[in-house]
Write an enzyme that holds these catalytic residues in place. Structure first.
Site, PDB file in Angstrom:
ATOM      1  N   ASP A 141      40.608  39.017  30.291  1.00  0.00           N
ATOM      2  CA  ASP A 141      39.852  38.530  31.438  1.00  0.00           C
ATOM      3  C   ASP A 141      40.548  37.292  32.005  1.00  0.00           C
ATOM      4  O   ASP A 141      41.461  36.731  31.385  1.00  0.00           O
ATOM      5  CB  ASP A 141      38.423  38.188  30.992  1.00  0.00           C
ATOM      6  CG  ASP A 141      37.471  37.995  32.146  1.00  0.00           C
ATOM      7  OD1 ASP A 141      37.786  38.408  33.273  1.00  0.00           O
ATOM      8  OD2 ASP A 141      36.380  37.426  31.916  1.00  0.00           O
TER       9      ASP A 141
ATOM     10  N   GLU B 278      44.123  36.166  36.517  1.00  0.00           N
ATOM     11  CA  GLU B 278      44.695  36.132  37.868  1.00  0.00           C
ATOM     12  C   GLU B 278      45.821  35.086  38.014  1.00  0.00           C
ATOM     13  O   GLU B 278      46.641  35.296  38.915  1.00  0.00           O
ATOM     14  CB  GLU B 278      43.584  35.822  38.900  1.00  0.00           C
ATOM     15  CG  GLU B 278      42.552  36.912  39.057  1.00  0.00           C
ATOM     16  CD  GLU B 278      41.593  36.993  37.880  1.00  0.00           C
ATOM     17  OE1 GLU B 278      41.123  38.093  37.576  1.00  0.00           O
ATOM     18  OE2 GLU B 278      41.335  35.957  37.242  1.00  0.00           O
TER      19      GLU B 278
ATOM     20  N   ASP C 288      32.992  41.101  38.564  1.00  0.00           N
ATOM     21  CA  ASP C 288      31.649  40.514  38.616  1.00  0.00           C
ATOM     22  C   ASP C 288      30.854  41.035  39.808  1.00  0.00           C
ATOM     23  O   ASP C 288      30.741  40.373  40.854  1.00  0.00           O
ATOM     24  CB  ASP C 288      31.741  38.987  38.684  1.00  0.00           C
ATOM     25  CG  ASP C 288      32.367  38.386  37.437  1.00  0.00           C
ATOM     26  OD1 ASP C 288      32.563  39.126  36.462  1.00  0.00           O
ATOM     27  OD2 ASP C 288      32.657  37.179  37.453  1.00  0.00           O
TER      28      ASP C 288
END
Length: 637
Positions: A412, A415, A536
């Site tokens: 997770d 980015e 999300d």
């Protein structure tokens, strides 16, 4: 907010005024090469310097890679512009065919007003046409425009939560990976420039191979690429079906990874399980409700102070996690846990100490470690271009798996995400831990103020990233990698590169088993390495609707093992919404219920109507699994 719109309006005026003066390029030395053509391009008039410095001399290369794939590459002749190294992403070059054996044809024109332009044809249909529109090629801005038919049927380009068919009347899709909370139509975690178009009953496709931030603008019957650097490295696919285009694209960037059979079962997770004992109860409750649970997931809650490769000694002690894994395996179930790239900068944390000694973290321009702020506090970020980084990362994973040999991994925040702007931990004591979570407290030094004077922080052309400074909530674009390249050029590759080295470890760790790896951030070719969830989302009917489009998008992107958080991640779901969502989510390729900390629980057994809907829908899914698995294998061959 008003100042943001004002700046964007000024940028738009500047775009219109400056680009009209750009002269385009003149073609010289157009020669036939083996399986293609080569030519030189020279700036055809005074430089316009719209958003940077015009590059005077370019090289054009055309190659017929396969019968249905054409490669057109326009680059600066001296090759100073950043290009994605083949060591990072290895593209299939194809065996090469002659022009006569290709289903795609290339022609060029020299227009007195706009200069060089080219067309790509499939039979009598022109599927890409830049003629009449000048090529702009600058150090920090490239613009290339093609005609589209009116109301063109375009699919792909993302990652963005949106409806499946792109609105070509007036739409801008921005490619700049960022941690974003379910914004309809905006750029989120991954970057995929591939699109396919349906025209006269046949599909064709185009892909731009470039790691820089970009806008892809569809308006006025055109599709226009606006790039923040690099080169115009284009691939065209002849189709003619949608599946043909996807097949031709994944032949280029990499076929989807082979998944283990168990990953097609139903998964459960949430952010906010308070202990291993709560997770044990959840596992038991699914069994009591007779809802099949193939995989039990745990979010960052299991970590000690949210540090990678650790276990909370009170709420998730290692011994109890080992018991849970043993129990799951005894029932032919699996365990997956989360890992983030950000590493707490603290001399009491051995993972950091070992990485620091091996010099594996991204640097500031002055050579010090770049220090952002993520869940554990002040954090450093692995530099996947570093000579020692893979060795260090694999060693940390080895120690982690030696303690708890989980069945799959979940990456997770890659980015990569940072909760502050700039190297906000620089100058702070090495072992200082700011308040948890998210924000630096008022007593801490503020995030660096907006810096509009640095063109790598605020490029002259403003892509439609919601933040003016593209470094907001990520690694600063002036941060330096081990190879000397700044983050500006390679930001969109961070998640891809972490996925690549993590998959390499998993393949070596269990040499005769297919690994399962889930990543939030993706790039072209990520499907060969990882699987994906759409991030999300919210517990709304619109998000349920959009999730279907997102799953289809990732099929085009070559990442077919994808799904949305069933019942929604943020916000409190309702009984009816959750029931309807599992009736859809049971048929996502990746089927997982997941929600956020602080939200009301939404395990499928909590309402009898949802439990019944789950049993019925999942019963159909499980009957279809042999078919799903067989079809999946066809997609990777």
């Amino acid at each position: 907010m008003l100042s943001t719109f004002f700046l964007l309006a000024l940028v738009f005026v500047h775009v219109s005024a400056t680009r009209s003066a750009c002269p385009g390029y003149a073609v010289t030395n157009f020669t036939r090469a083996k399986q293609g053509f080569e030519a030189s391009l020279v700036l055809a008039g005074p430089p316009c310097n719209a958003y940077g410095k015009d590059i005077f001399y370019l090289t054009l290369g055309i190659r017929f890679d396969t019968q249905n794939r054409l490669h057109v590459h326009i680059k600066d002749t001296v090759e100073k512009q950043y290009q994605i190294p083949r060591a990072v992403i290895t593209l299939d070059s194809g065996s090469g065919v002659s022009e006569n054996d290709s289903n795609l044809k290339f022609t060029h024109v020299q227009d007195a007003q706009s200069g060089f332009g080219f067309k790509v044809q499939r039979g009598d249909d022109v599927i890409f046409d830049t003629t009449g529109r000048p090529l702009i090629f600058e150090d920090q801005y490239i613009e290339i425009t093609s005609s589209l038919p009116k109301n063109a049927n375009i699919y792909g380009i993302g990652e963005t939560p949106d409806y499946f068919r792109r609105n070509t009347a007036n739409t801008t899709k921005t490619l700049w990976n960022r941690d974003a909370h379910d914004p309809l139509g905006e750029n989120v975690y991954g970057s995929h420039s591939i699109y396919m178009e349906l025209r006269k009953g046949k599909f064709h496709g185009a892909y731009l191979h470039n790691s820089h931030g970009m806008d892809i603008v569809m308006a006025n019957d055109t599709i226009q690429y606006r790039l923040l650097g690099g080169t115009a490295d284009l691939y065209f696919f002849g189709g003619q079906s949608a599946l043909d285009v996807i097949d031709q694209y994944t032949e280029l960037v990499g076929r989807p990874n082979r998944i283990p059979y168990w990953s097609l079962g139903f998964h459960n997770c949430r952010y906010g399980y308070k202990s291993v004992y709560v997770v044990n109860e959840v596992i038991a409750n699914y069994s009591k409700a007779q809802i099949p649970l193939e995989v039990a997931w745990t979010d960052i809650d299991y970590m000690e102070n949210t540090r990678d490769f650790t276990f909370d000694p009170v709420n998730f002690p290692l011994s109890e996690m080992q018991k849970q894994l043993k129990y799951l395996h005894s029932r032919n179930q699996r365990m997956v846990l989360m890992t983030d790239p950000a590493i707490q900068r603290n001399t009491s944390y051995e993972t950091y100490v070992r990485g620091h000694e091996l010099n594996v973290f991204i640097k500031n321009p002055d050579g010090s470690e770049y220090v952002g702020h993520v869940w554990p506090g002040y954090t450093v970020f692995p530099d996947w271009f570093g000579n020692n980084t893979d060795t260090w990362w694999h060693a940390e994973l080895q120690q982690y798996f030696d303690q708890l040999p989980i069945d799959g991994m979940w990456i997770d925040m890659n980015e990569a995400t940072s909760f502050c702007t700039g190297s906000c931990g620089s100058g702070q004591p090495t072992d200082k831990v700011p308040p948890f979570p998210w924000l630096v407290s008022p007593s801490e030094p503020p995030c660096r103020k907006l810096n509009t004077s640095n063109p790598f922080l605020v490029p002259p052309y403003a892509i439609h990233n919601p933040q003016i400074e593209i470094s907001d909530n990520t690694i600063e674009t002036t941060a330096v990698h081990a190879n000397g390249v700044i983050e500006y050029h390679v930001h969109n590759l961070y998640g891809y590169m972490q996925s690549k080295t993590t998959r390499d470890f998993l393949l070596a760790y269990r040499q005769n088993k297919r690994p399962f790896l889930l990543s939030r951030s993706t790039f072209a070719g990520s499907g060969a390495l990882v699987n994906h969830w759409t991030g999300d989302n919210e517990a709304t009917w619109q998000d349920l609707h959009i999730s279907i489009s997102s799953v289809f998008d990732f099929g085009i992107f070559g990442i077919p093992m994808v799904g949305a958080d069933i019942c929604g991640f943020t916000g409190n779901t309702t009984e009816e919404l959750c029931a309807r969502w599992i009736e859809v989510g049971a048929f996502y390729p990746f089927s997982r219920n997941h929600n956020a900390i602080g939200m009301e629980s939404q395990e499928l057994y909590l309402w009898e109507s949802v439990a019944e809907a789950s049993r019925r829908a999942l019963a159909v899914r499980y009957k279809l699994l042999p078919y799903f698995y067989t079809m999946y294998q066809y997609s990777v061959e």
